[in-house]
Design a protein around this motif. Sequence first.
Motif, PDB file in Angstrom:
ATOM      1  N   ASN A  26       0.876  -1.055  -0.091  1.00 50.03           N
ATOM      2  CA  ASN A  26      -0.005   0.121   0.096  1.00 50.03           C
ATOM      3  C   ASN A  26       0.823   1.442  -0.002  1.00 50.03           C
ATOM      4  O   ASN A  26       0.634   2.317  -0.709  1.00 50.03           O
ATOM      5  CB  ASN A  26      -0.963   0.046   1.194  1.00 50.03           C
ATOM      6  N   ARG A  27       2.053   1.376   0.804  1.00 50.39           N
ATOM      7  CA  ARG A  27       2.826   2.372   0.633  1.00 50.39           C
ATOM      8  C   ARG A  27       3.294   2.694  -0.707  1.00 50.39           C
ATOM      9  O   ARG A  27       3.572   3.722  -1.082  1.00 50.39           O
ATOM     10  CB  ARG A  27       3.983   2.020   1.855  1.00 50.39           C
ATOM     11  N   ALA A  28       3.763   1.552  -1.284  1.00 51.58           N
ATOM     12  CA  ALA A  28       4.170   1.594  -2.660  1.00 51.58           C
ATOM     13  C   ALA A  28       2.938   2.099  -3.628  1.00 51.58           C
ATOM     14  O   ALA A  28       3.402   3.106  -4.493  1.00 51.58           O
ATOM     15  CB  ALA A  28       4.641   0.482  -3.111  1.00 51.58           C
ATOM     16  N   CYS A  29       1.866   1.892  -3.508  1.00 58.62           N
ATOM     17  CA  CYS A  29       0.686   2.409  -4.321  1.00 58.62           C
ATOM     18  C   CYS A  29       0.641   3.882  -3.945  1.00 58.62           C
ATOM     19  O   CYS A  29       0.338   4.527  -5.225  1.00 58.62           O
ATOM     20  CB  CYS A  29      -0.493   1.654  -3.992  1.00 58.62           C
ATOM     21  N   VAL A  30       0.358   4.061  -2.944  1.00 52.76           N
ATOM     22  CA  VAL A  30       0.398   5.777  -2.605  1.00 52.76           C
ATOM     23  C   VAL A  30       1.586   6.553  -3.138  1.00 52.76           C
ATOM     24  O   VAL A  30       1.383   7.682  -3.952  1.00 52.76           O
ATOM     25  CB  VAL A  30       0.356   5.774  -1.217  1.00 52.76           C
ATOM     26  N   ALA A  31       2.809   5.950  -2.816  1.00 54.57           N
ATOM     27  CA  ALA A  31       3.842   6.865  -3.311  1.00 54.57           C
ATOM     28  C   ALA A  31       4.097   6.749  -4.865  1.00 54.57           C
ATOM     29  O   ALA A  31       4.529   7.775  -5.544  1.00 54.57           O
ATOM     30  CB  ALA A  31       5.169   6.111  -2.829  1.00 54.57           C
ATOM     31  N   PHE A  32       4.044   5.544  -5.640  1.00 57.39           N
ATOM     32  CA  PHE A  32       3.910   5.573  -7.026  1.00 57.39           C
ATOM     33  C   PHE A  32       2.754   6.673  -7.645  1.00 57.39           C
ATOM     34  O   PHE A  32       3.230   7.226  -8.576  1.00 57.39           O
ATOM     35  CB  PHE A  32       3.719   4.106  -7.742  1.00 57.39           C
ATOM     36  N   ARG A  33       1.528   6.519  -7.352  1.00 62.29           N
ATOM     37  CA  ARG A  33       0.701   7.076  -7.856  1.00 62.29           C
ATOM     38  C   ARG A  33       0.872   8.745  -7.507  1.00 62.29           C
ATOM     39  O   ARG A  33       0.954   9.658  -8.573  1.00 62.29           O
ATOM     40  CB  ARG A  33      -0.733   6.928  -6.941  1.00 62.29           C
ATOM     41  N   ALA A  34       1.276   9.070  -6.315  1.00 69.98           N
ATOM     42  CA  ALA A  34       1.861  10.456  -6.205  1.00 69.98           C
ATOM     43  C   ALA A  34       3.027  11.065  -7.097  1.00 69.98           C
ATOM     44  O   ALA A  34       2.996  12.007  -7.650  1.00 69.98           O
ATOM     45  CB  ALA A  34       2.435  10.870  -4.571  1.00 69.98           C
ATOM     46  N   GLY A  35       3.901   9.836  -7.345  1.00 75.66           N
ATOM     47  CA  GLY A  35       4.855  10.261  -8.188  1.00 75.66           C
ATOM     48  C   GLY A  35       4.616  10.609  -9.552  1.00 75.66           C
ATOM     49  O   GLY A  35       4.873  11.447 -10.516  1.00 75.66           O
ATOM     50  N   LEU A  36       3.398   9.562 -10.108  1.00 73.96           N
ATOM     51  CA  LEU A  36       2.800   9.837 -11.595  1.00 73.96           C
ATOM     52  C   LEU A  36       2.080  11.274 -11.539  1.00 73.96           C
ATOM     53  O   LEU A  36       2.145  11.892 -12.516  1.00 73.96           O
ATOM     54  CB  LEU A  36       1.952   8.835 -11.820  1.00 73.96           C
ATOM     55  N   GLU A  37       1.641  11.598 -10.554  1.00 71.71           N
ATOM     56  CA  GLU A  37       0.790  12.954 -10.573  1.00 71.71           C
ATOM     57  C   GLU A  37       1.708  13.984 -10.714  1.00 71.71           C
ATOM     58  O   GLU A  37       1.644  15.269 -11.070  1.00 71.71           O
ATOM     59  CB  GLU A  37      -0.052  13.073  -9.235  1.00 71.71           C
ATOM     60  N   ALA A  38       2.912  13.918  -9.824  1.00 71.04           N
ATOM     61  CA  ALA A  38       4.262  14.947  -9.882  1.00 71.04           C
ATOM     62  C   ALA A  38       4.792  15.089 -10.996  1.00 71.04           C
ATOM     63  O   ALA A  38       5.144  16.098 -11.534  1.00 71.04           O
ATOM     64  CB  ALA A  38       4.992  14.784  -8.424  1.00 71.04           C
ATOM     65  N   GLU A  39       5.050  13.786 -11.747  1.00 74.89           N
ATOM     66  CA  GLU A  39       5.833  13.999 -12.707  1.00 74.89           C
ATOM     67  C   GLU A  39       5.158  12.826 -13.809  1.00 74.89           C
ATOM     68  O   GLU A  39       5.468  11.855 -13.971  1.00 74.89           O
ATOM     69  CB  GLU A  39       7.172  13.319 -12.752  1.00 74.89           C
ATOM     70  N   PRO A  40       4.238  13.422 -14.530  1.00 70.18           N
ATOM     71  CA  PRO A  40       3.264  12.735 -15.574  1.00 70.18           C
ATOM     72  C   PRO A  40       4.252  12.138 -16.557  1.00 70.18           C
ATOM     73  O   PRO A  40       5.098  12.473 -17.185  1.00 70.18           O
ATOM     74  CB  PRO A  40       2.404  13.719 -15.981  1.00 70.18           C
ATOM     75  N   ILE A  41       3.708  11.047 -16.948  1.00 69.68           N
ATOM     76  CA  ILE A  41       4.056  10.266 -18.060  1.00 69.68           C
ATOM     77  C   ILE A  41       3.202  10.568 -19.326  1.00 69.68           C
ATOM     78  O   ILE A  41       2.059  10.516 -19.116  1.00 69.68           O
ATOM     79  CB  ILE A  41       4.275   8.670 -17.856  1.00 69.68           C
TER      80      ILE A  41
END
Length: 267
Positions: free
Chosen positions: A54-69
């Motif tokens: 779950n920590r990975a989910c939250v962090a990965f999604r936040a990373g995608l929002e901050a640096e979109p692909i």
Amino acid sequence: MGLGSTGRPAVQGLTRPARQATHGRMSEHFPRIEPLGEAALLLRFAPTLDDRANRACVAFRAGLEAEPITGVVETASSLGSVLVRYEGDPEALEAALTDRLNARDWSQIVPPARRLWRIPCSYGGDDGPQLEEAAAMAGLSQADAIAALSSARVRVLALGFVPGMPYTGILPPEWDLPRQTGLTPKVPEGALVTAVRQLVLFGTEAPTGWRQVGRTLFGCFNPSRDRPIALTPGDEVIFPAVSMSELRDAAAADPDRHGGATVEVLP
């Protein structure tokens, strides 16, 4: 429990095998990327509730929002997965997501702008009619159950069911309580309920299979606020015990419908 908690059958043309990441692997087969519908991918970090995943989910999604692909148009995280809706070439996006997954161990990344909420809660009695049952199932007296729940510092694992409604945890093993076999016809908005090592704060009046142990007057969603959805995955929450009268007095003095809650930004 939020978006992406169960996968739907892939449509024709999107039945390729799931691609697996290698860095920060949760288990032999996770994380993995699976097609979902006509224009979405599901990044699954674990098949069941797991703190690291779950920590990975939250962090990965936040990373995608901050640096979109390129191609990503919307994201949402659940207890164990991240939904990515896209436009364009799914193969190219899948490759880019795999590279991003492999770039680091996302379970070790702390999302930015986390907050600690203290949301007053009245436990037991009319405000927590199933506290006695839940406490007995956990092997605790009512007093010990209140002490444990009111001091637990839990994380917002995901939002779902209705706008802004948080699933929080993960509680100690004694709170690994099954859901009820039947439904409670109705719990009020602000009800604090428990099951499967989680505390869920109801964002609306609704039936539920979870046991109501307390009541807050916290408005999870209010379109008139600057931040209509109060809580964010990764935020931390404590539900300190107050009396019924203290709860109502604190809520009456809170124009933002946070139910007398306080909040601070975490480092």
